[in-house]
Design a protein around this motif. Structure first.
Motif, PDB file in Angstrom:
ATOM      1  N   LEU A 109       0.829  -1.212   0.000  1.00 36.86           N
ATOM      2  CA  LEU A 109       0.000   0.000   0.000  1.00 36.86           C
ATOM      3  C   LEU A 109       0.864   1.263   0.000  1.00 36.86           C
ATOM      4  CD1 LEU A 109      -2.826  -1.040   2.492  1.00 36.86           C
ATOM      5  CD2 LEU A 109      -3.019  -0.745   0.017  1.00 36.86           C
ATOM      6  N   THR A 110       2.029   1.207   0.673  1.00 40.08           N
ATOM      7  CA  THR A 110       2.934   2.359   0.664  1.00 40.08           C
ATOM      8  C   THR A 110       3.446   2.635  -0.742  1.00 40.08           C
ATOM      9  OG1 THR A 110       3.632   1.963   2.943  1.00 40.08           O
ATOM     10  CG2 THR A 110       5.103   3.283   1.556  1.00 40.08           C
ATOM     11  N   ILE A 118       2.011   1.666  -3.605  1.00 41.28           N
ATOM     12  CA  ILE A 118       0.899   2.061  -4.481  1.00 41.28           C
ATOM     13  C   ILE A 118       0.430   3.477  -4.174  1.00 41.28           C
ATOM     14  CG2 ILE A 118      -1.500   1.603  -5.096  1.00 41.28           C
ATOM     15  CD1 ILE A 118      -0.945  -1.366  -4.709  1.00 41.28           C
ATOM     16  N   CYS A 119       0.122   3.724  -2.885  1.00 41.32           N
ATOM     17  CA  CYS A 119      -0.482   5.014  -2.508  1.00 41.32           C
ATOM     18  C   CYS A 119       0.549   6.125  -2.296  1.00 41.32           C
ATOM     19  CB  CYS A 119      -1.315   4.842  -1.232  1.00 41.32           C
ATOM     20  SG  CYS A 119      -2.668   3.674  -1.384  1.00 41.32           S
ATOM     21  N   GLY A 120       1.767   5.734  -1.929  1.00 46.50           N
ATOM     22  CA  GLY A 120       2.761   6.751  -1.623  1.00 46.50           C
ATOM     23  C   GLY A 120       3.750   7.032  -2.730  1.00 46.50           C
ATOM     24  N   TYR A 134       0.803   6.164  -7.145  1.00 47.74           N
ATOM     25  CA  TYR A 134      -0.343   7.068  -7.343  1.00 47.74           C
ATOM     26  C   TYR A 134       0.090   8.536  -7.440  1.00 47.74           C
ATOM     27  CZ  TYR A 134      -4.671   9.601  -6.478  1.00 47.74           C
ATOM     28  OH  TYR A 134      -5.716  10.481  -6.574  1.00 47.74           O
ATOM     29  N   PRO A 135       0.912   9.043  -6.507  1.00 47.25           N
ATOM     30  CA  PRO A 135       1.353  10.445  -6.647  1.00 47.25           C
ATOM     31  C   PRO A 135       2.104  10.713  -7.945  1.00 47.25           C
ATOM     32  CG  PRO A 135       1.793   9.660  -4.429  1.00 47.25           C
ATOM     33  CD  PRO A 135       1.393   8.478  -5.231  1.00 47.25           C
TER      34      PRO A 135
END
Length: 225
Positions: A22-23, A25-27, A30-31
């Motif tokens: 998740l880090t 992907i989201c961190g 995605y950014p």
């Protein structure tokens, strides 16, 4: 006991793997994806709607109004009123929600309307004084500004207090003064105003407007050409 420890270890491992995934992907992913799309599709807006002069130097944002004042005699004197530099087109008055003691480059710490009623004595005085100043500053030997010539945006601040635009009427009112101060022909300055006037959005939303920073940037290029 061994089963309990093993289950706990498996749960911790699964949690750490989920955290890592998740880090990433989201961190990270995605950014980077959002930033890349913004740069490709909306590069100007993503970078702050920057305005650059003829040399390519960033002079500000088209979304935030700036003042064009002469330097104070005493920069540390908070009571000394700033005087407008009359060789530049002037923006709307800037009024906000308090003075700024943090960053002295800006006079306001918060943007916003003054929220004064139409019959508030302080507001009436501000508008009256501003109108007198507009008439005095923009009247030249060959051009007289009448009280009826002064548009509302010349003497009132916007809802944000940082409006970057003025009306074409206010820009036109300043043409003779700017031409005289810079030794330019009036028709040259009138053309600058016309070239930097933006019509209604989609032809029917809002009002025609002139971005003061863009106009003054074009004026600077003209005076140096």
């Amino acid at each position: 006991m061994n089963n309990s420890v093993g289950n706990t270890a498996r749960l911790l491992g699964a949690g750490l793997r989920a955290l890592l995934v998740l880090t990433v992907i989201c961190g990270v992913i995605y950014p980077l994806a959002v930033t890349g799309i913004a740069q490709v599709a909306f590069g100007d807006q993503a970078n702050g709607s920057e305005i650059k002069d003829k040399s390519g130097q960033v002079v500000g944002s088209s979304l935030i109004g700036q003042t064009y004042n002469l330097p104070k005699n005493d920069p540390n004197d908070a009571e000394e009123a700033a005087k407008p530099d009359l060789k530049w087109f002037q923006p709307r008055p800037s009024n906000g929600l308090g003075s700024n003691s943090v960053n002295q480059q800006y006079s306001l710490i918060l943007s916003g309307a003054t929220n004064k009623a139409g019959d508030n004595p302080d507001l009436v005085k501000l508008v009256t004084d501003a109108k007198d100043a507009v008439i005095a500053d923009n009247s030249t030997a060959t051009y007289e500004v009448k009280p009826s010539d002064v548009p509302a945006d010349a003497v009132t601040s916007s809802g944000s207090g940082l409006d970057p635009n003025i009306s074409p009427e206010y820009a036109t009112l300043q043409v003779h003064r700017v031409a005289e101060q810079n030794g330019l022909d009036v028709r040259q300055v009138e053309k600058l105003v016309k070239d930097n006037t933006t019509g209604r959005t989609l032809g029917f939303m809002g009002e025609p407007r002139v971005n003061v920073l863009e106009l003054n940037t074009a004026l600077k290029a003209l005076t140096k050409s």
